[in-house]
Enzyme design. Structure first.
Site, PDB file in Angstrom:
ATOM      1  N   ASP A 101      47.014  32.659  32.423  1.00  0.00           N
ATOM      2  CA  ASP A 101      46.783  32.243  33.805  1.00  0.00           C
ATOM      3  C   ASP A 101      45.368  31.797  34.098  1.00  0.00           C
ATOM      4  OD1 ASP A 101      45.369  34.567  33.593  1.00  0.00           O
ATOM      5  OD2 ASP A 101      46.706  35.768  34.846  1.00  0.00           O
ATOM      6  N   GLU A 123      53.329  33.982  27.604  1.00  0.00           N
ATOM      7  CA  GLU A 123      53.174  34.960  28.702  1.00  0.00           C
ATOM      8  C   GLU A 123      53.558  34.301  30.035  1.00  0.00           C
ATOM      9  OE1 GLU A 123      49.440  36.768  30.439  1.00  0.00           O
ATOM     10  OE2 GLU A 123      49.823  38.263  28.920  1.00  0.00           O
ATOM     11  N   GLU A 137      44.539  33.356  39.612  1.00  0.00           N
ATOM     12  CA  GLU A 137      45.475  33.362  38.483  1.00  0.00           C
ATOM     13  C   GLU A 137      46.938  33.208  38.904  1.00  0.00           C
ATOM     14  OE1 GLU A 137      42.942  35.446  38.859  1.00  0.00           O
ATOM     15  OE2 GLU A 137      41.670  35.102  37.111  1.00  0.00           O
ATOM     16  N   HIS A 215      36.468  43.263  36.461  1.00  0.00           N
ATOM     17  CA  HIS A 215      35.889  41.919  36.582  1.00  0.00           C
ATOM     18  C   HIS A 215      36.647  41.005  37.538  1.00  0.00           C
ATOM     19  CE1 HIS A 215      39.156  41.129  33.725  1.00  0.00           C
ATOM     20  NE2 HIS A 215      39.114  39.884  34.166  1.00  0.00           N
ATOM     21  N   HIS A 248      31.439  42.991  31.939  1.00  0.00           N
ATOM     22  CA  HIS A 248      31.717  41.542  31.819  1.00  0.00           C
ATOM     23  C   HIS A 248      30.444  40.747  32.124  1.00  0.00           C
ATOM     24  CE1 HIS A 248      33.623  37.678  32.758  1.00  0.00           C
ATOM     25  NE2 HIS A 248      34.778  38.142  32.287  1.00  0.00           N
TER      26      HIS A 248
HETATM   27  C1  UD1 Z   1      38.224  34.373  33.547  1.00  0.00           C
HETATM   28  C2  UD1 Z   1      39.635  34.133  34.050  1.00  0.00           C
HETATM   29  C3  UD1 Z   1      40.357  35.462  34.299  1.00  0.00           C
HETATM   30  C4  UD1 Z   1      40.280  36.375  33.099  1.00  0.00           C
HETATM   31  C5  UD1 Z   1      38.829  36.514  32.673  1.00  0.00           C
HETATM   32  C6  UD1 Z   1      38.815  37.307  31.413  1.00  0.00           C
HETATM   33  C7  UD1 Z   1      39.917  32.130  35.410  1.00  0.00           C
HETATM   34  C8  UD1 Z   1      39.996  31.588  36.782  1.00  0.00           C
HETATM   35  N1  UD1 Z   1      39.628  33.436  35.306  1.00  0.00           N
HETATM   36  O1  UD1 Z   1      37.488  34.940  34.611  1.00  0.00           O
HETATM   37  O2  UD1 Z   1      41.717  35.213  34.576  1.00  0.00           O
HETATM   38  O3  UD1 Z   1      40.792  37.624  33.451  1.00  0.00           O
HETATM   39  O4  UD1 Z   1      38.276  35.220  32.435  1.00  0.00           O
HETATM   40  O5  UD1 Z   1      37.572  37.824  31.130  1.00  0.00           O
HETATM   41  O6  UD1 Z   1      40.113  31.424  34.471  1.00  0.00           O
HETATM   42  N2  UD1 Z   1      30.072  34.246  31.425  1.00  0.00           N
HETATM   43  C9  UD1 Z   1      29.105  34.137  30.443  1.00  0.00           C
HETATM   44  N3  UD1 Z   1      29.511  34.169  29.140  1.00  0.00           N
HETATM   45  C10 UD1 Z   1      30.786  34.330  28.757  1.00  0.00           C
HETATM   46  C11 UD1 Z   1      31.772  34.457  29.761  1.00  0.00           C
HETATM   47  C12 UD1 Z   1      31.401  34.391  31.085  1.00  0.00           C
HETATM   48  O7  UD1 Z   1      27.939  34.011  30.738  1.00  0.00           O
HETATM   49  O8  UD1 Z   1      31.077  34.374  27.560  1.00  0.00           O
HETATM   50  C13 UD1 Z   1      29.657  34.184  32.848  1.00  0.00           C
HETATM   51  C14 UD1 Z   1      29.233  32.768  33.253  1.00  0.00           C
HETATM   52  O9  UD1 Z   1      28.193  32.853  34.205  1.00  0.00           O
HETATM   53  C15 UD1 Z   1      30.488  32.225  33.925  1.00  0.00           C
HETATM   54  C16 UD1 Z   1      30.997  33.470  34.612  1.00  0.00           C
HETATM   55  O10 UD1 Z   1      30.766  34.539  33.687  1.00  0.00           O
HETATM   56  O11 UD1 Z   1      30.215  31.171  34.808  1.00  0.00           O
HETATM   57  C17 UD1 Z   1      32.455  33.457  35.019  1.00  0.00           C
HETATM   58  O12 UD1 Z   1      33.296  33.074  33.934  1.00  0.00           O
HETATM   59  P1  UD1 Z   1      34.747  32.439  34.270  1.00  0.00           P
HETATM   60  O13 UD1 Z   1      35.452  32.160  33.000  1.00  0.00           O
HETATM   61  O14 UD1 Z   1      34.598  31.313  35.227  1.00  0.00           O
HETATM   62  O15 UD1 Z   1      35.489  33.567  35.075  1.00  0.00           O
HETATM   63  P2  UD1 Z   1      35.935  35.024  34.654  1.00  0.00           P
HETATM   64  O16 UD1 Z   1      35.630  35.895  35.811  1.00  0.00           O
HETATM   65  O17 UD1 Z   1      35.374  35.372  33.335  1.00  0.00           O
HETATM   66  N1  UDP Z   2      38.291  43.607  25.664  1.00  0.00           N
HETATM   67  C1  UDP Z   2      37.380  43.550  24.628  1.00  0.00           C
HETATM   68  N2  UDP Z   2      36.088  43.904  24.865  1.00  0.00           N
HETATM   69  C2  UDP Z   2      35.658  44.327  26.084  1.00  0.00           C
HETATM   70  C3  UDP Z   2      36.604  44.384  27.142  1.00  0.00           C
HETATM   71  C4  UDP Z   2      37.913  44.006  26.898  1.00  0.00           C
HETATM   72  O1  UDP Z   2      37.724  43.173  23.514  1.00  0.00           O
HETATM   73  O2  UDP Z   2      34.463  44.627  26.222  1.00  0.00           O
HETATM   74  C5  UDP Z   2      39.668  43.133  25.420  1.00  0.00           C
HETATM   75  C6  UDP Z   2      40.788  44.097  25.755  1.00  0.00           C
HETATM   76  O3  UDP Z   2      41.159  44.847  24.628  1.00  0.00           O
HETATM   77  C7  UDP Z   2      41.900  43.157  26.197  1.00  0.00           C
HETATM   78  C8  UDP Z   2      41.193  41.934  26.722  1.00  0.00           C
HETATM   79  O4  UDP Z   2      39.855  42.028  26.275  1.00  0.00           O
HETATM   80  O5  UDP Z   2      42.680  42.736  25.091  1.00  0.00           O
HETATM   81  C9  UDP Z   2      41.257  41.845  28.228  1.00  0.00           C
HETATM   82  O6  UDP Z   2      40.454  40.804  28.651  1.00  0.00           O
HETATM   83  P1  UDP Z   2      39.881  40.687  30.119  1.00  0.00           P
HETATM   84  O7  UDP Z   2      39.883  42.039  30.747  1.00  0.00           O
HETATM   85  O8  UDP Z   2      38.605  39.954  30.006  1.00  0.00           O
HETATM   86  O9  UDP Z   2      40.912  39.716  30.820  1.00  0.00           O
HETATM   87  P2  UDP Z   2      42.327  39.934  31.525  1.00  0.00           P
HETATM   88  O10 UDP Z   2      43.226  40.596  30.560  1.00  0.00           O
HETATM   89  O11 UDP Z   2      42.092  40.731  32.765  1.00  0.00           O
HETATM   90  O12 UDP Z   2      42.734  38.544  31.863  1.00  0.00           O
END
Ligand code: UD1
Ligand code: UDP
Length: 384
Positions: A101, A123, A137, A215, A248
Site C-alpha cells: 500500500d 497482499e 495507505e 511511524h 524510523h
Molecule cells: C512509508 C509508507 C508506509 C510504510 C512505511 C514503512 C507511503 C505513503 N508510506 O512511510 O506505508 O509503512 O514507509 O516504513 O508510502 N527517510 C530517510 N531514509 C529512509 C527512509 C525514510 O531519511 O531510508 C525519511 C525521509 O526524510 C523521508 C521520510 O523519512 O522523506 C518519509 O519517508 P516516506 O517513505 O515518504 O514515508 P514513510 O513514513 O516512511
Molecule cells: N523492521 C526492521 N527493522 C526495524 C523495524 C522494523 O527490520 O528497525 C521490519 C519488521 O520486521 C517488519 C517490517 O520492518 O517486517 C515493518 O516495516 P514498517 O513498520 O516500516 O512498515 P509497515 O509494515 O508498517 O508498512
C-alpha cells in the site's frame, strides 16, 4: 500463447515491501524456465531500502532514486510515475508486481496501467474503508486493487473484500502473506548466525523486553506525543521493564521521540536505536516479552514469535490477528496504552492467552502459490 518465460518486473521502494517481496523474488529467480525476473527499486526509502537489499542479496536492475528528505506524497508519486514510465517501455514486462500500500506501489501500478501492462498485487484486499486510517495507505491499496489483474490475497477475509468490490473470483488467489515466508526464512537460515548477546549486550535476563515501533502518518502530532508519553509511563511503572525502540528515519518521528523520550534514556532501560536490519529485528522479536507497534508488518509477525502485540491504531486493515486474540488495538491514547501494557506485565494468564495464538496470516508457503498462479495464466487476462 507462448512458451517463453514470463517477464516479471518487481517494483518496490520501502523497507516492508523489500521484506515481503524478497522470498517471492528469490523463488521466481530459482525458476528461470518459467520466469525472467527484473527488479526496479524506486528508492522511496534510501538508507532503509539499501540495508535490506544488501541483506537479501537483491541487485536491482533499475534504481529510480526518488527519495528526498521530508518528501511530500505528491512529489514522491510524481517522481515514481515520471521515472518509471521509460523503464516500462524499455523492459516491456508481461506483469508488473507491486506489494501492499505504499506510494511506490500505487504509482507503479498506475504507471503500468498507463502503458497497458498487467499488474499483480501482492497482499491484496486489506481494507479499513476509512480513507483517513491508515493514511494514505487505504486509498493506495484501493487504487492498486482497481488496476490489478492478479490479486494475491493473504487471507480469506481479504479475498472476500475484493469479491465485494466486484473483482472476479478467478482473478483472486488466497496465498497467505509473503511476510510469513520471510519470517520462516529468517528464523531458519539467518537467526542462527546472529550472536544476539554480543549485538544487544544491553539485554539482561532479569528484565522483560518491550519492543516498540511507531511511524504512522495519521498519528503524527498529538497521537505521537501521547504514545511517547505512554512509553515513558511504562518505564516508570515497571522497574523490570527494558524498552527497545528502533526509531524510523522520518523526521516527523525522530523529533517527538527524541524530545519526549530522550531524557528517559538515562534510566538505562530505554534504548532508542537507529532502524535495525531485519535479522536484528527478528532477534529482538524473539527476545521480547511484548510488542508495542503501529506497524502493519510487525503485527503480522509477532504471533509467529509467540509475542502479544499491542497495536497503536484505532482501526486495522489486518483484523485477523485481533480476532484470533494475538493482537489488541489500543489506539494512541496515553491512558489506554498504559493500561494495556500494565495488564500484560502483571497478568500472566492474559499474556499467555495472547502469546499462544497461532499466526493467522500465513504458513510460509505464499510465494510458491503466487508463482503457481502467475505461471498458470498463460495469457494475460483482460479486465471484466
Ligand atoms: C512509508 C509508507 C508506509 C510504510 C512505511 C514503512 C507511503 C505513503 N508510506 O512511510 O506505508 O509503512 O514507509 O516504513 O508510502 N527517510 C530517510 N531514509 C529512509 C527512509 C525514510 O531519511 O531510508 C525519511 C525521509 O526524510 C523521508 C521520510 O523519512 O522523506 C518519509 O519517508 P516516506 O517513505 O515518504 O514515508 P514513510 O513514513 O516512511
Ligand atoms: N523492521 C526492521 N527493522 C526495524 C523495524 C522494523 O527490520 O528497525 C521490519 C519488521 O520486521 C517488519 C517490517 O520492518 O517486517 C515493518 O516495516 P514498517 O513498520 O516500516 O512498515 P509497515 O509494515 O508498517 O508498512
Amino acid at each position: 500463447m507462448t512458451d517463453r518465460p514470463k517477464k516479471l518486473l518487481f517494483v518496490f521502494g520501502t523497507r516492508p515491501e523489500t521484506i515481503k517481496l524478497f522470498p517471492l523474488i528469490a523463488a521466481a529467480k530459482a525458476q528461470p524456465q518459467r520466469f525472467e525476473v527484473q527488479v526496479c527499486v524506486s528508492g522511496q526509502h534510501r538508507q532503509m531500502l539499501d540495508a535490506f537489499l544488501q541483506l537479501f542479496a537483491i541487485a536491482p536492475d533499475v534504481d529510480l532514486d526518488v527519495m528526498q528528505q521530508g518528501q511530500t506524497l505528491s512529489s514522491l508519486a510524481a517522481r515514481v510515475l515520471e521515472r518509471l514510465d521509460p523503464v516500462l517501455v524499455h523492459l516491456a514486462p508481461d506483469v508488473v508486481l507491486v506489494q501492499g500500500d505504499t506510494t511506490t506501489a500505487m504509482a507503479a501500478a498506475l504507471a503500468a496501467f498507463h502503458r497497458q501492462i498487467a499488474v499483480g498485487h501482492v497482499e491484496a484486499g486489506l481494507r479499513t474503508w476509512d480513507l483517513a486510517a491508515p493514511f494514505p495507505e487505504e486509498l493506495n491499496r484501493q487504487v492498486v486493487g482497481r488496476i490489478a489483474q492478479y490479486h494475491f490475497a493473504p487471507t480469506a477475509w481479504a479475498r472476500d473484500n475484493l469479491l465485494r468490490e466486484g473483482v472476479a473470483a478467478q482473478r483472486i488467489w488466497v496465498t497467505g502473506n509473503t511476510g510469513i515466508d520471510a519470517v520462516a526464512h529468517v528464523r531458519q537460515h539467518l537467526l542462527p548466525k546472529l550472536n544476539v548477546a554480543e549485538r544487544f549486550a544491553f539485554l539482561r535476563p532479569d528484565q522483560r523486553l518491550m519492543l516498540v515501533t511507531g511511524h504512522r502518518r495519521e498519528s503524527f502530532g498529538a497521537g505521537f506525543e501521547s504514545l511517547c508519553l505512554a512509553i515513558g509511563d511504562a518505564i516508570d511503572r515497571h522497574p523490570d521493564l527494558c524498552v527497545v525502540y528502533p526509531v524510523h528515519l522520518n523526521p516527523n518521528v525522530q523529533a517527538p521521540v527524541q524530545r519526549i523520550l530522550g531524557p528517559a534514556v538515562a534510566t538505562g532501560r530505554l534504548h532508542l536505536l537507529p532502524p535495525v536490519d531485519y535479522l536484528e529485528f527478528a532477534a529482538l522479536l524473539n527476545a521480547a516479552y511484548l510488542v508495542l507497534t503501529d506497524s502493519g508488518g510487525v503485527q503480522e509477525e509477532a504471533p509467529s514469535y509467540g509475542k502479544p502485540a499491542l497495536c497503536m491504531r484505532s482501526v486495522t486493515e489486518r483484523p485477523e490477528g485481533v480476532e484470533a486474540g494475538a493482537v489488541r488495538l489500543v489506539g494512541t491514547d496515553r491512558a489506554a496504552i498504559t493500561a494495556a501494557v500494565d495488564q500484560l506485565l502483571t497478568d500472566e494468564q492474559a499474556w499467555r492467552k495472547m502469546a499462544e495464538v497461532r499466526n493467522p496470516y500465513g504458513d510460509g508457503q505464499a510465494s510458491g502459490r503466487i508463482l503457481d498462479a502467475l505461471g498458470a495464466c498463460r495469457s494475460i487476462p483482460t479486465r471484466s
